[in-house]
Design a protein around this motif. Sequence first.
Motif, short mmCIF file in Angstrom:
data_model
loop_
_atom_site.label_atom_id
_atom_site.label_comp_id
_atom_site.label_asym_id
_atom_site.label_seq_id
_atom_site.Cartn_x
_atom_site.Cartn_y
_atom_site.Cartn_z
N GLY A 73 0.81 -1.21 0.00
CA GLY A 73 0.00 0.00 0.00
C GLY A 73 0.84 1.26 0.00
O GLY A 73 2.03 1.23 0.30
N PRO A 74 0.22 2.40 -0.33
CA PRO A 74 0.96 3.66 -0.48
C PRO A 74 1.61 4.16 0.80
O PRO A 74 2.56 4.94 0.74
N HIS A 75 1.13 3.74 1.95
CA HIS A 75 1.70 4.21 3.22
C HIS A 75 2.65 3.19 3.86
O HIS A 75 3.10 3.41 4.99
N SER A 76 2.93 2.10 3.18
CA SER A 76 3.68 1.02 3.82
C SER A 76 5.06 1.45 4.30
O SER A 76 5.59 0.88 5.26
N GLU A 77 5.66 2.44 3.66
CA GLU A 77 7.01 2.87 4.04
C GLU A 77 7.02 3.96 5.11
O GLU A 77 8.07 4.34 5.61
N ARG A 78 5.84 4.45 5.48
CA ARG A 78 5.78 5.56 6.43
C ARG A 78 6.18 5.11 7.83
O ARG A 78 5.80 4.02 8.29
N PRO A 79 6.94 5.94 8.56
CA PRO A 79 7.19 5.64 9.97
C PRO A 79 5.90 5.78 10.75
O PRO A 79 5.02 6.58 10.42
N CYS A 80 5.76 5.00 11.82
CA CYS A 80 4.51 5.01 12.55
C CYS A 80 4.75 4.66 14.01
O CYS A 80 5.63 3.87 14.34
N THR A 81 3.98 5.28 14.88
CA THR A 81 3.96 4.94 16.29
C THR A 81 2.50 4.80 16.72
O THR A 81 1.59 5.06 15.92
N ASP A 82 2.29 4.41 17.96
CA ASP A 82 0.94 4.32 18.49
C ASP A 82 0.21 5.64 18.33
O ASP A 82 -0.95 5.68 17.89
N SER A 83 0.86 6.75 18.67
CA SER A 83 0.20 8.06 18.58
C SER A 83 -0.16 8.41 17.15
O SER A 83 -1.26 8.95 16.88
N GLN A 135 -3.16 6.44 16.30
CA GLN A 135 -4.36 6.97 16.95
C GLN A 135 -4.93 8.12 16.12
O GLN A 135 -6.15 8.27 16.00
N ALA A 136 -4.05 8.92 15.54
CA ALA A 136 -4.50 10.04 14.70
C ALA A 136 -5.06 9.54 13.38
O ALA A 136 -6.16 9.91 12.97
N PHE A 137 -4.29 8.68 12.69
CA PHE A 137 -4.67 8.23 11.35
C PHE A 137 -5.98 7.45 11.36
O PHE A 137 -6.81 7.60 10.47
N SER A 138 -6.17 6.62 12.36
CA SER A 138 -7.32 5.71 12.39
C SER A 138 -8.63 6.38 12.78
O SER A 138 -9.71 5.83 12.56
N GLY A 139 -8.55 7.56 13.38
CA GLY A 139 -9.74 8.20 13.90
C GLY A 139 -9.92 8.03 15.39
O GLY A 139 -10.83 8.60 15.99
N PHE A 140 -9.05 7.24 16.01
CA PHE A 140 -9.15 7.01 17.46
C PHE A 140 -9.10 8.34 18.23
O PHE A 140 -9.92 8.58 19.11
N ALA A 141 -8.13 9.18 17.89
CA ALA A 141 -7.98 10.45 18.62
C ALA A 141 -9.19 11.35 18.45
O ALA A 141 -9.58 12.06 19.38
N SER A 142 -9.80 11.32 17.28
CA SER A 142 -10.96 12.19 17.04
C SER A 142 -12.14 11.80 17.92
O SER A 142 -13.01 12.63 18.22
N LEU A 143 -12.17 10.53 18.34
CA LEU A 143 -13.25 10.06 19.21
C LEU A 143 -12.91 10.22 20.68
O LEU A 143 -13.75 9.98 21.55
N ASN A 144 -11.68 10.63 20.95
CA ASN A 144 -11.21 10.75 22.33
C ASN A 144 -11.10 12.24 22.70
O ASN A 144 -10.03 12.72 23.06
N LYS A 145 -12.22 12.92 22.59
CA LYS A 145 -12.25 14.34 22.91
C LYS A 145 -12.45 14.52 24.40
O LYS A 145 -13.25 13.83 25.03
#
Length: 372
Positions: free
Chosen positions: A125-135, A138-148
């Motif tokens: 996939g187009p993002h497979s090379e991107r660095p990633c952490t839990d945080s 949380q942003a990319f998946s929508g988790f943070a948007s639900l944690n207001k």
Amino acid sequence: MQPYKGLLVLDAAQGIAGPYCGMLLAAMGADVIKLEPPKGDWSRGLGTRQDDHSVMSTVFNRGKRGVVLDMATEEGKRQVQALAAKADIVIEAFRPGVAARIGLGPEQCRPDVIYVSISGFGQKGPHSERPCTDSVMQAFSGFASLNKGMDDVPHRAYTTPVDIHTGMCTFAAVQAAIADRALDKAPRQRLLDCSLMAGAGSLLAIQIGDVGLLGRQPPELNVPAGSYQCKDGAWVMVALVREQEWVDLVSLMGATHLLEDPRFTDFPTRAANKAALLPLLREAFLTRTCEEWLALFKTRRLLTDRVNTPLEWLAEDHTKQVNAAPILNQPGLGAVPMPALPGIGAILTPAPGLGQHTDEVLTEHGLKENAA
């Protein structure tokens, strides 16, 4: 339960998700070799630490044997490949394609290996090379948007829910692969693509199903569930899953007039008028202390409790009486409370020091004579 005694695992992952899976395999009896570069797993340098140990690295590497090998050298590379060729399970968390380039791909492994690749966005996939952490996830998946929070700002969860959930899901996938391998008539490799994106998605299955079905964000499920500050400055958490609980809540609070307000008739109307409702409840909660409210709410068995800190949780009588956080005596750190795992219990075998078992493992596998 020690069903995986006799299985050899090469855990070449760093951080949380991969090591968590490896730790669970070790708890189930597998011989898990924690492979680290000379500088060590980066988790050794985060948080509370002493020398080459940290609480973080201890939590996720209990029960393993620690080996340091430098794959930048030909000798280190040869030794790692020799271990990989013997392992029943190999866990790696490099960027997609890196393991193969450095000589730790499935090609170097057994024909029946369970080969686990853990990454941020998956192996393709187009993002497979991107660095990633839990945080980041949380942003990319929508988790943070639900944690207001009460400030209406998206927040990351302070713990690492995506990493840990991904590690648990990976453990489940590995267990399925172990059972499936036992049915083979001829050896075949099993390549497991485990990503933080998939882990986050499975955490948000209800929310993703809702928005995908509706094409929009649905109303909140159970307004006015949430945390409220009390007269003494403490906070109380309120959960509501049935309409009767709303009736009981406001009745106990002496606010029965809210039951007659058409804006607050049921969960959907309360969600639509949340901005009007919450200030009224916040003001009411400030009239009593947290313990006073809890004593009152317990008369109707409402779903409420004090908002504890982790330190307060450790001090709770219930926590102590059920031994929910027994002590792990970790060399280099000391006495560390380590929460028991659901259905498994306490895992109190210490985590290895950096390279603690290198000579032992190399000798055991006939590689010591060529060790650097």
